[in-house]
Motif scaffolding. Sequence first.
Motif, PDB file in Angstrom:
ATOM      1  N   GLN A   8       0.839  -1.193   0.000  1.00  0.00           N
ATOM      2  CA  GLN A   8       0.000   0.000   0.000  1.00  0.00           C
ATOM      3  C   GLN A   8       0.883   1.255   0.000  1.00  0.00           C
ATOM      4  OE1 GLN A   8      -3.390   0.211  -0.067  1.00  0.00           O
ATOM      5  NE2 GLN A   8      -3.462  -1.996  -0.311  1.00  0.00           N
ATOM      6  N   LYS A  67       2.255   4.887   1.081  1.00  0.00           N
ATOM      7  CA  LYS A  67       2.363   5.491   2.404  1.00  0.00           C
ATOM      8  C   LYS A  67       3.014   6.857   2.278  1.00  0.00           C
ATOM      9  CE  LYS A  67       4.531   4.849   6.866  1.00  0.00           C
ATOM     10  NZ  LYS A  67       5.374   4.051   7.706  1.00  0.00           N
ATOM     11  N   GLU A  68       2.514   7.820   3.032  1.00  0.00           N
ATOM     12  CA  GLU A  68       3.101   9.152   3.095  1.00  0.00           C
ATOM     13  C   GLU A  68       3.225   9.554   4.553  1.00  0.00           C
ATOM     14  OE1 GLU A  68       4.247  11.057   0.641  1.00  0.00           O
ATOM     15  OE2 GLU A  68       3.623   9.631  -0.892  1.00  0.00           O
ATOM     16  N   SER A  69       4.293  10.218   4.885  1.00  0.00           N
ATOM     17  CA  SER A  69       4.496  10.735   6.239  1.00  0.00           C
ATOM     18  C   SER A  69       4.725  12.235   6.156  1.00  0.00           C
ATOM     19  CB  SER A  69       5.713  10.081   6.891  1.00  0.00           C
ATOM     20  OG  SER A  69       5.496   8.705   7.045  1.00  0.00           O
ATOM     21  N   ALA A  99      -3.190  10.623  11.893  1.00  0.00           N
ATOM     22  CA  ALA A  99      -3.658  10.035  10.636  1.00  0.00           C
ATOM     23  C   ALA A  99      -5.152  10.305  10.440  1.00  0.00           C
ATOM     24  CB  ALA A  99      -3.384   8.538  10.606  1.00  0.00           C
TER      25      ALA A  99
END
Length: 51
Positions: free
Chosen positions: A3, A5-7, A36
């Motif tokens: 999947q 993902k971004e932070s 989140a």
Amino acid sequence: MPQPKESLTFYGDKAELFREIADDFEEEMGWEPGNAELGAWLMSKYHQNER
């Protein structure tokens, strides 16, 4: 396939604004969101304002 993902990390004024939004969210909704959850809520608001 993994999947996506971004932070994100906010500093200074942007961090303060994010915390203010989190406080407003908690006051309005009655529960404290995680980062989140708050990010997802902000994205949904963005999509509601798209034309």
